[in-house]
Design a protein around this motif. Structure first.
Motif: not given
Length: 210
Positions: A3, A6-7, A10, A147-148, A151, A154-155
């Motif tokens: 995790l 990916y934080v 982001f 996952a990317m 991300t 979400l961005f």
């Protein structure tokens, strides 16, 4: 799949694209629009950014293979570009890598500014695209791609929310506040650029750097 990885991805997007620093530009480009039209511009611009970045995740490695560019060489090129943009941000302004006076004049004559110049090149510019290509090439596999993609989505949602609140945020922070945030993002972005370049140099010259 971590995790924290990916934080970091982001936060990297947040620093490189810097949607808060772009708010004055967004307000200026949409000054002739009504509130509803401004919201639509924000929606289209951020949707375009998400599509561009998702396409980059999928096609990035193919592009490198097509031109026979090694990942290490691209890391050095991408890291240098990120560092150049970051140096400009540390001075509280947008780099001409993202936009130049000719593009500004052209933008002022456009009815719709959502895709050009907002989404491309101001948001999903060379720095953001380079960063995504490097990250995608380093982390392959379907789970990493998913996952990317999440991300990036979400961005896009965060950026859209900021753009919808652009006028209020612009008034609240003022030019000084936005410049401070831009400089902080520039410092973070410069660190990312140096890290990417160092990884590229290590890949090209392993014996030199140990």
């Amino acid at each position: 799949m971590e995790l924290t990885l990916y934080v970091k991805f982001f936060l990297g997007l947040l620093a490189i694209i810097n949607p808060i620093g772009l708010l004055p530009v967004f307000v200026s480009l949409t000054s002739h629009q009504s509130a509803a039209e401004r919201d639509q511009t924000a929606k289209v611009a951020n949707f375009a950014v998400v599509i561009i970045l998702l396409s980059t995740i999928v096609a990035g490695q193919l592009i490198l293979n097509m031109f026979s560019i090694s990942l290490s060489a691209f890391r050095i090129a991408g890291g240098t570009l990120i560092a150049i943009i970051a140096m400009s941000m540390l001075q509280g302004k947008l780099s001409e890598v993202k936009r130049n006076p000719e593009e500004d004049r052209e933008a002022s004559m456009m009815d719709s500014v959502a895709v050009v110049p907002l989404a491309l090149p101001l948001m999903a510019g060379p720095g953001a695209i380079s960063s995504v290509i490097v990250f995608a090439a380093e982390h392959k596999g379907i789970l990493n791609v998913l996952a990317m993609s999440v991300t990036v989505l979400l961005f896009g949602l965060l950026s859209f929310t900021l753009f919808r609140m652009a006028t209020a945020i612009n008034k609240l922070l003022g030019k000084t506040g936005i410049n401070v945030i831009t400089r902080l993002m520039g410092l973070l972005m410069l660190s990312i650029g140096i890290e990417v370049m160092a990884a590229g140099l290590k890949g090209l010259f392993p014996s030199l750097l140990g």
